[in-house]
Design an enzyme around this catalytic site. Structure first.
Site, mmCIF file in Angstrom:
data_model
loop_
_atom_site.group_PDB
_atom_site.id
_atom_site.type_symbol
_atom_site.label_atom_id
_atom_site.label_comp_id
_atom_site.label_asym_id
_atom_site.label_seq_id
_atom_site.Cartn_x
_atom_site.Cartn_y
_atom_site.Cartn_z
ATOM 1 N N LYS A 22 37.760 34.301 52.506
ATOM 2 C CA LYS A 22 36.454 34.234 52.341
ATOM 3 C C LYS A 22 36.051 32.946 51.527
ATOM 4 O O LYS A 22 35.249 32.140 51.845
ATOM 5 C CB LYS A 22 35.715 35.427 51.912
ATOM 6 C CG LYS A 22 34.123 35.452 51.535
ATOM 7 C CD LYS A 22 33.627 36.856 51.793
ATOM 8 C CE LYS A 22 33.894 37.645 50.449
ATOM 9 N NZ LYS A 22 33.233 37.486 49.171
ATOM 10 N N SER A 23 36.615 32.710 50.269
ATOM 11 C CA SER A 23 36.334 31.557 49.360
ATOM 12 C C SER A 23 36.545 30.404 50.047
ATOM 13 O O SER A 23 36.015 29.610 49.868
ATOM 14 C CB SER A 23 37.299 31.872 48.293
ATOM 15 O OG SER A 23 37.152 32.989 47.591
ATOM 16 N N ARG A 27 33.889 27.040 51.278
ATOM 17 C CA ARG A 27 33.882 25.912 50.904
ATOM 18 C C ARG A 27 34.235 24.914 52.089
ATOM 19 O O ARG A 27 33.731 23.725 52.244
ATOM 20 C CB ARG A 27 35.212 25.794 49.925
ATOM 21 C CG ARG A 27 34.920 26.317 48.418
ATOM 22 C CD ARG A 27 36.066 26.866 47.842
ATOM 23 N NE ARG A 27 35.944 27.318 46.379
ATOM 24 C CZ ARG A 27 35.403 28.483 46.112
ATOM 25 N NH1 ARG A 27 34.961 29.344 47.137
ATOM 26 N NH2 ARG A 27 35.072 28.824 44.794
ATOM 27 N N ARG A 122 21.924 40.189 40.762
ATOM 28 C CA ARG A 122 23.113 39.370 40.047
ATOM 29 C C ARG A 122 22.717 38.222 39.288
ATOM 30 O O ARG A 122 21.837 37.613 39.561
ATOM 31 C CB ARG A 122 23.973 39.262 41.327
ATOM 32 C CG ARG A 122 24.781 40.331 41.870
ATOM 33 C CD ARG A 122 25.709 40.217 42.913
ATOM 34 N NE ARG A 122 27.114 39.645 42.384
ATOM 35 C CZ ARG A 122 27.906 39.206 42.971
ATOM 36 N NH1 ARG A 122 28.061 39.109 44.258
ATOM 37 N NH2 ARG A 122 28.957 38.488 42.551
ATOM 38 N N SER A 167 35.026 31.761 36.014
ATOM 39 C CA SER A 167 34.336 32.040 37.151
ATOM 40 C C SER A 167 34.439 30.802 38.167
ATOM 41 O O SER A 167 33.982 29.794 37.840
ATOM 42 C CB SER A 167 32.946 32.218 36.943
ATOM 43 O OG SER A 167 32.066 32.229 38.121
ATOM 44 N N GLN A 169 32.877 30.451 40.966
ATOM 45 C CA GLN A 169 31.616 30.144 41.424
ATOM 46 C C GLN A 169 30.809 29.266 40.606
ATOM 47 O O GLN A 169 30.088 28.290 41.066
ATOM 48 C CB GLN A 169 30.951 31.426 41.779
ATOM 49 C CG GLN A 169 31.672 32.196 42.890
ATOM 50 C CD GLN A 169 30.980 33.764 43.031
ATOM 51 O OE1 GLN A 169 29.587 33.885 42.444
ATOM 52 N NE2 GLN A 169 31.308 34.402 43.999
ATOM 53 N N ASP A 313 39.004 40.538 42.288
ATOM 54 C CA ASP A 313 38.408 41.410 43.516
ATOM 55 C C ASP A 313 39.505 42.447 43.986
ATOM 56 O O ASP A 313 39.091 43.446 44.832
ATOM 57 C CB ASP A 313 38.247 40.477 44.852
ATOM 58 C CG ASP A 313 36.968 39.524 44.381
ATOM 59 O OD1 ASP A 313 36.152 39.472 43.565
ATOM 60 O OD2 ASP A 313 37.122 38.282 45.081
ATOM 61 N N LYS A 340 29.571 42.439 39.902
ATOM 62 C CA LYS A 340 29.819 41.982 41.487
ATOM 63 C C LYS A 340 29.026 42.559 42.258
ATOM 64 O O LYS A 340 27.685 42.804 42.155
ATOM 65 C CB LYS A 340 31.433 42.214 41.647
ATOM 66 C CG LYS A 340 32.199 41.720 40.734
ATOM 67 C CD LYS A 340 32.227 40.224 41.085
ATOM 68 C CE LYS A 340 33.531 39.780 40.355
ATOM 69 N NZ LYS A 340 33.496 38.271 40.502
ATOM 70 N N ARG A 344 31.467 47.364 39.917
ATOM 71 C CA ARG A 344 32.488 47.998 40.671
ATOM 72 C C ARG A 344 33.346 49.364 39.790
ATOM 73 O O ARG A 344 34.062 50.033 40.458
ATOM 74 C CB ARG A 344 33.580 46.972 40.932
ATOM 75 C CG ARG A 344 32.997 46.456 42.216
ATOM 76 C CD ARG A 344 34.145 45.308 42.803
ATOM 77 N NE ARG A 344 33.303 44.553 44.133
ATOM 78 C CZ ARG A 344 33.592 43.475 44.364
ATOM 79 N NH1 ARG A 344 34.561 42.653 44.131
ATOM 80 N NH2 ARG A 344 33.225 43.330 45.742
HETATM 81 C C1 S3P Z 1 34.828 33.598 44.480
HETATM 82 C C2 S3P Z 1 34.885 33.646 42.941
HETATM 83 C C3 S3P Z 1 34.913 35.129 42.383
HETATM 84 C C4 S3P Z 1 35.143 36.256 43.366
HETATM 85 C C5 S3P Z 1 34.378 36.175 44.543
HETATM 86 C C6 S3P Z 1 34.593 34.737 45.235
HETATM 87 C C7 S3P Z 1 34.366 32.233 44.948
HETATM 88 O O1 S3P Z 1 33.716 35.164 41.685
HETATM 89 O O2 S3P Z 1 34.691 37.455 42.697
HETATM 90 O O3 S3P Z 1 34.510 37.349 45.639
HETATM 91 O O4 S3P Z 1 34.793 32.151 46.087
HETATM 92 O O5 S3P Z 1 34.464 31.614 44.120
HETATM 93 P P1 S3P Z 1 33.354 34.763 40.080
HETATM 94 O O6 S3P Z 1 33.384 33.097 40.267
HETATM 95 O O7 S3P Z 1 31.930 35.189 39.900
HETATM 96 O O8 S3P Z 1 34.563 35.116 39.290
#
Ligand code: S3P
Length: 430
Positions: A22-23, A27, A122, A167, A169, A313, A340, A344
Site C-alpha cells: 500500500k505504501s 508513492r 485523525r 512517521s 507520512q 501496522d 490510526k 487500535r
Molecule cells: C504509512 C506510514 C505509517 C503507516 C501507514 C502507512 C506510509 O503511518 O502506519 O499505514 O505509507 O507512509 P505514519 O507515518 O503515521 O506512522
C-alpha cells in the site's frame, strides 16, 4: 459488513501472493503524477485507499492507461498540475491525505482535502506545522483534523525539520513540499520510519541530499516501479500459518524492506518456524519468498521500543498472536496506534477481552497474556487491520467468532476472505 470465523478444521496449506504494498503504491502514483513522461507500474495495489490517491492524481491531471497487469501513468511534471475542480476525497487513507497535502501546499492554486468519518478525526497538525514553517497556509477543522483547506502559493522555503514522531507520512509530506521549496529540505526523526520515499525518489531522477533530504526545484522524470507484495498483508497469513496446527504456507514476492520487517523478527523471537527464500532486489526494494510452518511452541516476548516503527501496522496481529502464546508479550512506545484508522490498542484490547484474553492496556502499549481463546462477538470498529487480526485469531478460537465493523478490509486487502479461504481458513463474509 461482518466476518464470521469458525475454528480451522484442517491445516492451512498452499501459496499466496499477497496484494501490492500500500505504501509503495501510493508513492508510485504520486511520483508518477509529478514526473515528466510516462511511468510504468506493475503490481499496484487495487484497493480503496490506493484508488483515492489514483483518483486525486487524475483530478490533478495525470493520465492512466491499463494494459493487463501494467499501469501506464502519464505524468504532468511537477509544475504542470491542474487545479482540481472540486474538493479531493481521500476516503479512509491517511497516507493519501498527508502525502498529497505536501504536494498541494506548494501549488499556485487552492485545494481542499477531506476524508471519511475515521480520517476526518485523525491529527493533521503533524503535517500542518512543518508545512507552515515552510511558508504554506493551511486551515484545518477544529482540533487540527480534516478537512484541509490549502491556500495556493509558489513561495515555500526549505527547512531542516526535526520531526517529534517517527512517521513516514510526515517525512514524505515534508520531502514532497521540499521538491518545490527554495533551498534544501531535510527531515530527521527519533527512529527511522519506513523509507519507501527515500528509496523511490532516486528512481524518479531525484538526487537525495544526505540520507533524507531533497533540493528545491528537483524535477522528477518517469520511472518503472514494480510494487512488491505488502508485508503488512502477508503478516495475517504468517500469523495464521503459525497458529493453525500442521499448516505450511509459501508467501510469494513479499517486500522485506528493513524498515518494515519487524514482524519477521517478532515471529522468530516468539518461536515461529519461518524461512526467507530467494532474497532479491526489485527496484529499490528488497523482496523474498517466505515459507512459514505452524510453530511447535510460542512464547511471549518484550518487544523493544526501537522495533515499533518497523512493525507499527502489525501490532494488532501481534496482539492476536500474543493471545495464544505462553506468558506475556509487552509492547510499549506504540502510542501512535491510538491515532490510526481507529484507536487500535483500544479496539484490539476490547475485542481480545471479549474472547477471554487477559491483558493490561497502557497509554503507549499493552501487556497481553496468552491462554486459550473463546468464541464470541467482537467489533473491528471499521478498522481493516483489527478486523483481519480477529479473523486470524478466530482460526484457533474454541468456537465461532463474529467480527462486526469489518467493511473497511477493502481499504488494504479486498481479497482477504477469498485468499484465506483458498488456503483452508474458515472465514465468511456476511
Ligand atoms: C504509512 C506510514 C505509517 C503507516 C501507514 C502507512 C506510509 O503511518 O502506519 O499505514 O505509507 O507512509 P505514519 O507515518 O503515521 O506512522
Amino acid at each position: 459488513m461482518m466476518l464470521e470465523t469458525q475454528p480451522a478444521s484442517a491445516p492451512l496449506q498452499g501459496e499466496v501472493t499477497p496484494p501490492g504494498d500500500k505504501s509503495i503504491s501510493h508513492r508510485a502514483l504520486i511520483f508518477s503524477c509529478l514526473a515528466e513522461g510516462e511511468s510504468r507500474v506493475t503490481g499496484l495495489l487495487q484497493s480503496e485507499d490506493v484508488k483515492a490517491t489514483e483518483k486525486a492524481c487524475v483530478q490533478l491531471g495525470m493520465g492512466v492507461r491499463r494494459q493487463g497487469q501494467t499501469l501506464f501513468l502519464q505524468g504532468v511534471g511537477s509544475r504542470g498540475l491542474s487545479a482540481p475542480g472540486a474538493p479531493l476525497d481521500m476516503g479512509n487513507s491517511g497516507t493519501a491525505m498527508r502525502l498529497l497535502a505536501g504536494v498541494l501546499a506548494a501549488q499556485p492554486f487552492d485545494s481542499v482535502l477531506f476524508g471519511d468519518e475515521s480520517l476526518n478525526q485523525r491529527p493533521m497538525t503533524r503535517i500542518v506545522k512543518p508545512l507552515t514553517l515552510m511558508g504554506a497556509t493551511i486551515e484545518t477543522g477544529k482540533n487540527g483534523t480534516p478537512p484541509l483547506r490549502i491556500a495556493g502559493t509558489s513561495a515555500l522555503h526549505g527547512i531542516d525539520y526535526e520531526s517529534p514522531i517517527a512517521s513516514a507520512q510526515v517525512k514524505s509530506c515534508v520531502l514532497l513540499a521540499g521538491l518545490y521549496a527554495d533551498g534544501q529540505t531535510t527531515v530527521s526523526e527519533p527512529l527511522l520510519s519506513r523509507d519507501h520515499t527515500e528509496q523511490m525518489l532516486p528512481a524518479f531522477g531525484a538526487e537525495l541530499v544526505g540520507p533524507c533530504g531533497v533540493a528545491g526545484g528537483t524535477r522528477l522524470t518517469a520511472a518503472t516501479v514494480h510494487v512488491p507484495a505488502d508485508i503488512s498483508s502477508a503478516a495475517f497469513f504468517m500469523v495464521a500459518a503459525t497458529l493453525v496446527p500442521g499448516s505450511e504456507l509459501l508467501l510469494r514476492n513479499v517486500g522485506l524492506n528493513r524498515t518494515r520487517d519487524g514482524i519477521v523478527q517478532v515471529l522468530r523471537e516468539m518461536g515461529a518456524d519461518l524461512t526467507v527464500h530467494d532474497l532479491r532486489r526489485q527496484g529499490g526494494e528488497q523482496v523474498g519468498d517466505i515459507r512459514i510452518r505452524c510453530a511447535r511452541r510460542l512464547r511471549g516476548i518484550d518487544i523493544p521500543e526501537e522495533w515499533v516503527p518497523s512493525l507499527i501496522d502489525e501490532v494488532p496481529v501481534i496482539m492476536a498472536l500474543a493471545a495464544v502464546s505462553e506468558g506475556t508479550t509487552r509492547i510499549r512506545g506504540a502510542a501512535e496506534l491510538r491515532v490510526k484508522e481507529s484507536d487500535r490498542l483500544d479496539v484490539m484490547a476490547k475485542g481480545l477481552r471479549q474472547l477471554g484474553v487477559q491483558l493490561k492496556e497502557y497509554e503507549d502499549g499493552v501487556d497481553v497474556t496468552g491462554g486459550s481463546v473463546n468464541g464470541g462477538r467482537v467489533d473491528g470498529a471499521g478498522d481493516h487491520r483489527c478486523a483481519m487480526s480477529f479473523a486470524v485469531l478466530g482460526q484457533v478460537a474454541s468456537a465461532a467468532v463474529a467480527i462486526e465493523g469489518a467493511e473497511h478490509i477493502n481499504t488494504s486487502f479486498p481479497s482477504f476472505v477469498r485468499d484465506l479461504a483458498a488456503v483452508g481458513g474458515c472465514v465468511d463474509e456476511r
